[in-house]
Scaffold this motif. Sequence first.
Motif, short mmCIF file in Angstrom:
data_model
loop_
_atom_site.label_atom_id
_atom_site.label_comp_id
_atom_site.label_asym_id
_atom_site.label_seq_id
_atom_site.Cartn_x
_atom_site.Cartn_y
_atom_site.Cartn_z
N GLY A 104 0.78 -1.23 0.00
CA GLY A 104 0.00 0.00 0.00
C GLY A 104 0.81 1.28 0.00
O GLY A 104 0.23 2.37 -0.13
N GLN A 105 2.12 1.19 0.13
CA GLN A 105 2.96 2.39 0.14
C GLN A 105 3.69 2.53 -1.20
O GLN A 105 4.22 1.55 -1.72
N LYS A 106 3.74 3.74 -1.72
CA LYS A 106 4.39 3.97 -3.01
C LYS A 106 5.87 3.66 -2.92
O LYS A 106 6.53 3.96 -1.91
N ILE A 107 6.40 3.05 -3.99
CA ILE A 107 7.81 2.66 -3.99
C ILE A 107 8.55 3.26 -5.18
O ILE A 107 7.95 3.58 -6.20
N HIS A 108 9.88 3.38 -5.00
CA HIS A 108 10.76 3.90 -6.05
C HIS A 108 12.09 3.17 -5.98
O HIS A 108 12.51 2.75 -4.89
N PRO A 109 12.79 3.05 -7.11
CA PRO A 109 14.12 2.44 -7.09
C PRO A 109 15.12 3.34 -6.36
O PRO A 109 14.84 4.51 -6.08
N SER A 110 16.29 2.78 -6.10
CA SER A 110 17.36 3.57 -5.48
C SER A 110 17.88 4.59 -6.48
O SER A 110 17.63 4.50 -7.69
#
Length: 251
Positions: A104-110
């Motif tokens: 449920g939490q937005k994710i992004h790459p490093s």
Amino acid sequence: MCSTDKMSEIAILEVIKKNFADHLILGEEGGIAGDTSSDYLWCVDPLDGTTNFAHCYPSFAVSVGVLFQGNPAAATVVEFVGGPMCWNTRTYTATAGGGAFCNGQKIHPSKTDKVEQSLLVTGFGCEHDDAWNTNFELFKEFTSISRGVRRLGGAAVDMCHVALGVTEGYWEYRLKPWDIAAAVLIIEEAGGVVTRMDGGKLCVFDKSVLVSNGAIHAKLLERIAPATEKLKSKGIDFSLWYKPENYVTDL
């Protein structure tokens, strides 16, 4: 073959057929089912990382991706983490244009932009052929110049880890549509980059994939693409692995 694969796929297909009776399905275990004239194709990997599952090694998942005219439209990957006596899950989801999420939490790459500071992942198929040997050489090469290369054994999980930002890149030959259909969308919606291993635009029916956080993609390709081109010059085909007959795409 693990019987859990079959039971998992049966359960997934029951839900899809009940709610989307006119859609086409490609399952790892059962193959093609449904209407091949449909614009929608569900790619189902009921147990990504079967060997890991059989040994209770915490790197396996259930992966379901939906294509619309060949393009990823919606995806979910449920990763089983932890291990004996502490099992838990991470659920990755994405929709085209809607972003990627984990639990449920937005994710992004490093944002790491140096291969030397990156943690990478690859995979090896069952065929010990020229592609396997070439990938072993790439494994050794990147091990010597990066912070390390892991071989975890579950393609969907490996790709989702790049989207989550815990690794920076992943590559592998000999993949199937159900291996990558869901995770490709999760990576792209998270802000990462996906191509074939020769640098070309990826279709989920292709047989090689390179995934990265985007910042190191060109640097990975500098080493991976020439090795892949050498394999192609030997007659090894990494173009479309399989596309259901009569399934219409805009690719």
